[in-house]
Design a protein around this motif. Structure first.
Motif, PDB file in Angstrom:
ATOM      1  N   ALA A 173       0.825  -1.212   0.000  1.00 49.85           N
ATOM      2  CA  ALA A 173       0.000   0.000   0.000  1.00 49.85           C
ATOM      3  C   ALA A 173       0.860   1.263   0.000  1.00 49.85           C
ATOM      4  O   ALA A 173       0.745   2.094  -0.916  1.00 49.85           O
ATOM      5  CB  ALA A 173      -0.967  -0.022   1.174  1.00 49.85           C
ATOM      6  N   PRO A 174       1.754   1.464   0.976  1.00 52.98           N
ATOM      7  CA  PRO A 174       2.599   2.664   0.911  1.00 52.98           C
ATOM      8  C   PRO A 174       3.583   2.661  -0.251  1.00 52.98           C
ATOM      9  O   PRO A 174       3.990   3.735  -0.725  1.00 52.98           O
ATOM     10  CB  PRO A 174       3.335   2.660   2.260  1.00 52.98           C
ATOM     11  N   LEU A 175       3.960   1.477  -0.733  1.00 57.28           N
ATOM     12  CA  LEU A 175       4.924   1.404  -1.825  1.00 57.28           C
ATOM     13  C   LEU A 175       4.333   1.843  -3.168  1.00 57.28           C
ATOM     14  O   LEU A 175       5.068   1.967  -4.157  1.00 57.28           O
ATOM     15  CB  LEU A 175       5.483  -0.014  -1.944  1.00 57.28           C
ATOM     16  N   GLN A 176       3.038   2.113  -3.212  1.00 53.15           N
ATOM     17  CA  GLN A 176       2.450   2.610  -4.452  1.00 53.15           C
ATOM     18  C   GLN A 176       3.013   3.968  -4.866  1.00 53.15           C
ATOM     19  O   GLN A 176       2.869   4.383  -6.015  1.00 53.15           O
ATOM     20  CB  GLN A 176       0.927   2.711  -4.315  1.00 53.15           C
ATOM     21  N   ARG A 177       3.659   4.636  -3.939  1.00 53.29           N
ATOM     22  CA  ARG A 177       4.269   5.943  -4.248  1.00 53.29           C
ATOM     23  C   ARG A 177       5.497   5.789  -5.137  1.00 53.29           C
ATOM     24  O   ARG A 177       5.974   6.766  -5.712  1.00 53.29           O
ATOM     25  CB  ARG A 177       4.670   6.652  -2.951  1.00 53.29           C
ATOM     26  N   TRP A 178       6.032   4.584  -5.237  1.00 51.48           N
ATOM     27  CA  TRP A 178       7.255   4.342  -5.997  1.00 51.48           C
ATOM     28  C   TRP A 178       7.012   3.299  -7.087  1.00 51.48           C
ATOM     29  O   TRP A 178       6.052   2.536  -7.028  1.00 51.48           O
ATOM     30  CB  TRP A 178       8.367   3.842  -5.076  1.00 51.48           C
ATOM     31  N   ARG A 179       7.910   3.257  -8.023  1.00 52.15           N
ATOM     32  CA  ARG A 179       7.894   2.194  -9.015  1.00 52.15           C
ATOM     33  C   ARG A 179       8.391   0.910  -8.357  1.00 52.15           C
ATOM     34  O   ARG A 179       9.495   0.854  -7.826  1.00 52.15           O
ATOM     35  CB  ARG A 179       8.789   2.549 -10.200  1.00 52.15           C
ATOM     36  N   VAL A 180       7.560  -0.132  -8.389  1.00 50.51           N
ATOM     37  CA  VAL A 180       7.944  -1.457  -7.905  1.00 50.51           C
ATOM     38  C   VAL A 180       7.483  -2.460  -8.959  1.00 50.51           C
ATOM     39  O   VAL A 180       6.302  -2.780  -9.053  1.00 50.51           O
ATOM     40  CB  VAL A 180       7.294  -1.774  -6.537  1.00 50.51           C
ATOM     41  N   ASP A 181       8.429  -2.917  -9.768  1.00 55.55           N
ATOM     42  CA  ASP A 181       8.058  -3.815 -10.865  1.00 55.55           C
ATOM     43  C   ASP A 181       7.571  -5.154 -10.335  1.00 55.55           C
ATOM     44  O   ASP A 181       6.676  -5.769 -10.922  1.00 55.55           O
ATOM     45  CB  ASP A 181       9.247  -3.994 -11.799  1.00 55.55           C
ATOM     46  N   LEU A 182       8.176  -5.615  -9.235  1.00 57.99           N
ATOM     47  CA  LEU A 182       7.705  -6.839  -8.594  1.00 57.99           C
ATOM     48  C   LEU A 182       8.129  -6.818  -7.130  1.00 57.99           C
ATOM     49  O   LEU A 182       9.310  -6.703  -6.830  1.00 57.99           O
ATOM     50  CB  LEU A 182       8.270  -8.085  -9.278  1.00 57.99           C
ATOM     51  N   GLN A 183       7.146  -6.911  -6.254  1.00 61.66           N
ATOM     52  CA  GLN A 183       7.390  -7.047  -4.811  1.00 61.66           C
ATOM     53  C   GLN A 183       7.154  -8.493  -4.410  1.00 61.66           C
ATOM     54  O   GLN A 183       6.122  -9.079  -4.739  1.00 61.66           O
ATOM     55  CB  GLN A 183       6.449  -6.137  -4.016  1.00 61.66           C
ATOM     56  N   LEU A 184       8.112  -9.071  -3.690  1.00 60.13           N
ATOM     57  CA  LEU A 184       7.968 -10.427  -3.179  1.00 60.13           C
ATOM     58  C   LEU A 184       7.784 -10.364  -1.669  1.00 60.13           C
ATOM     59  O   LEU A 184       8.601  -9.770  -0.967  1.00 60.13           O
ATOM     60  CB  LEU A 184       9.199 -11.267  -3.527  1.00 60.13           C
ATOM     61  N   SER A 185       6.705 -10.988  -1.187  1.00 60.83           N
ATOM     62  CA  SER A 185       6.371 -10.968   0.235  1.00 60.83           C
ATOM     63  C   SER A 185       5.938 -12.346   0.705  1.00 60.83           C
ATOM     64  O   SER A 185       5.776 -13.274  -0.096  1.00 60.83           O
ATOM     65  CB  SER A 185       5.245  -9.950   0.513  1.00 60.83           C
ATOM     66  N   GLY A 186       5.747 -12.470   2.006  1.00 65.51           N
ATOM     67  CA  GLY A 186       5.253 -13.702   2.623  1.00 65.51           C
ATOM     68  C   GLY A 186       4.319 -13.331   3.763  1.00 65.51           C
ATOM     69  O   GLY A 186       3.306 -12.681   3.568  1.00 65.51           O
ATOM     70  N   HIS A 187       4.636 -13.792   4.980  1.00 68.11           N
ATOM     71  CA  HIS A 187       4.010 -13.355   6.228  1.00 68.11           C
ATOM     72  C   HIS A 187       2.643 -13.967   6.527  1.00 68.11           C
ATOM     73  O   HIS A 187       2.336 -14.291   7.666  1.00 68.11           O
ATOM     74  CB  HIS A 187       3.911 -11.822   6.244  1.00 68.11           C
ATOM     75  N   THR A 188       1.791 -14.134   5.522  1.00 70.83           N
ATOM     76  CA  THR A 188       0.410 -14.537   5.765  1.00 70.83           C
ATOM     77  C   THR A 188       0.207 -16.044   5.861  1.00 70.83           C
ATOM     78  O   THR A 188      -0.854 -16.493   6.295  1.00 70.83           O
ATOM     79  CB  THR A 188      -0.493 -14.048   4.620  1.00 70.83           C
ATOM     80  N   HIS A 189       1.178 -16.840   5.415  1.00 71.17           N
ATOM     81  CA  HIS A 189       1.018 -18.296   5.273  1.00 71.17           C
ATOM     82  C   HIS A 189      -0.154 -18.620   4.355  1.00 71.17           C
ATOM     83  O   HIS A 189      -0.735 -19.710   4.435  1.00 71.17           O
ATOM     84  CB  HIS A 189       0.828 -18.976   6.620  1.00 71.17           C
ATOM     85  N   GLY A 190      -0.513 -17.661   3.504  1.00 68.64           N
ATOM     86  CA  GLY A 190      -1.622 -17.873   2.584  1.00 68.64           C
ATOM     87  C   GLY A 190      -2.978 -17.925   3.250  1.00 68.64           C
ATOM     88  O   GLY A 190      -3.983 -18.228   2.610  1.00 68.64           O
ATOM     89  N   GLY A 191      -3.023 -17.631   4.561  1.00 66.51           N
ATOM     90  CA  GLY A 191      -4.251 -17.778   5.326  1.00 66.51           C
ATOM     91  C   GLY A 191      -4.356 -19.141   5.985  1.00 66.51           C
ATOM     92  O   GLY A 191      -5.184 -19.346   6.861  1.00 66.51           O
ATOM     93  N   GLN A 192      -3.542 -20.085   5.527  1.00 60.91           N
ATOM     94  CA  GLN A 192      -3.449 -21.469   6.017  1.00 60.91           C
ATOM     95  C   GLN A 192      -4.683 -22.320   5.763  1.00 60.91           C
ATOM     96  O   GLN A 192      -4.569 -23.474   5.408  1.00 60.91           O
ATOM     97  CB  GLN A 192      -3.066 -21.521   7.504  1.00 60.91           C
ATOM     98  N   VAL A 193      -5.876 -21.749   5.948  1.00 63.13           N
ATOM     99  CA  VAL A 193      -7.112 -22.473   5.638  1.00 63.13           C
ATOM    100  C   VAL A 193      -7.837 -21.712   4.530  1.00 63.13           C
ATOM    101  O   VAL A 193      -8.173 -20.535   4.697  1.00 63.13           O
ATOM    102  CB  VAL A 193      -8.018 -22.610   6.872  1.00 63.13           C
ATOM    103  N   VAL A 194      -8.040 -22.374   3.404  1.00 61.82           N
ATOM    104  CA  VAL A 194      -8.678 -21.749   2.248  1.00 61.82           C
ATOM    105  C   VAL A 194      -9.951 -22.505   1.919  1.00 61.82           C
ATOM    106  O   VAL A 194      -9.955 -23.740   1.834  1.00 61.82           O
ATOM    107  CB  VAL A 194      -7.727 -21.738   1.032  1.00 61.82           C
TER     108      VAL A 194
END
Length: 280
Positions: A173-194
């Motif tokens: 969200a805050p990185l929208q102020r800059w050019r970011v061709d590809l951001q790689l993230s994790g943290h969520t574990h995908g929600g674990q239950v889908v």
């Protein structure tokens, strides 16, 4: 038990178009790993061994690690670093830290020292040039730290494409102020239950949480206060997303918390870069 809670490893393959990608980097292949939680409980020895073997078989140009290597104690970091030292790639392994890697006090220094002793470069609001000046790799401090500073991107010419490693996808969200061709993230574990057809369960729990008595919430998975606050943007829990003009990819991670994973297997991501349309 680990496989029962997590399921088998899933290898996800995506191709991302990068505007202005140098022709010499056409077809560049990255492997992303995230959220290992190497503590003897949340990641099995078999899974870690398989992940390293699969990554090496892919022969990537670079391996990107996007945080949460330990859980509540940095003590296992040297052992994990020795294991990750066997990851093979043409240009090496680059990492950023997650929220679990910086707590308690002193954890950040311990994890960083262990990784760098193993030849893994840890980026903390820093820019690296493994691909040369035509495609910088920017690694940001964890979003929950007091040192998260995306203004490091001001050091780059906006005409130059770049990759950004940032553990928490909320930073998109805050990185929208800059050019970011590809951001790689994790943290969520995908929600674990889908829930098939509906998406990660925490997304729906957010909507219904207000109707659940507070006294019940600690006993219901994902409704505890700490789980509820994992991210604000659960719609970015996994996969590829367009955020403004930028691309965000969120890896489901390898470690697993109770109550386990359902339709959300641990992930190794293979990302192929290709030249896209002219830069904005």
């Amino acid at each position: 038990m680990h496989k029962l809670l997590s399921g088998g490893l899933s290898v996800e393959q995506i191709t991302v178009a990068i505007a202005g990608l140098p022709s010499s980097l056409e077809g560049t292949k990255l492997v992303q790993l995230s959220d290992l939680h190497f503590d003897g409980l949340r990641l099995s020895e078999a899974m870690l061994t398989q992940v390293i073997e699969v990554s090496n078989a892919i022969q990537p140009d670079l391996v990107a690690l996007t945080g949460d290597y330990v859980t509540d104690d940095p003590t296992p970091a040297p052992e994990l670093a020795q294991r990750l030292q066997t990851l093979q790639s043409r240009l090496g392994t680059y990492a950023v830290l997650g929220n679990h890697d910086i707590c308690p006090a002193g954890a950040r220094a311990q994890v960083t020292a262990a990784f760098e002793a193993a030849g893994i470069q840890v980026l903390w609001n820093q820019i690296a040039y493994p691909f040369g000046t035509g495609l910088p790799v920017v690694g940001l401090a964890d979003f929950w730290s007091k040192e998260f500073d995306p203004t490091v991107l001001n050091q780059l010419n906006p005409d130059i494409p770049r990759l950004v490693l940032s553990h928490n996808p909320d930073t998109a969200a805050p990185l929208q102020r800059w050019r970011v061709d590809l951001q790689l993230s994790g943290h969520t574990h995908g929600g674990q239950v889908v829930i098939p057809g509906l998406g990660p369960l925490p997304t729906w729990y957010q909507a219904f949480r207000r109707y659940v008595p507070k006294s019940w919430r600690p006993w219901i998975p994902y409704m505890r206060e700490d789980c509820y606050k994992v991210v604000r943007h659960w719609q970015w829990a996994q996969g590829l997303h367009r955020v403004g003009e930028n691309w965000l990819y969120v890896n489901r991670g390898l470690g697993t918390y109770l109550p386990g994973r359902l339709f959300c297997p641990p992930e190794l991501t293979v990302i192929t870069l290709t030249a896209g349309p002219p830069a904005r």
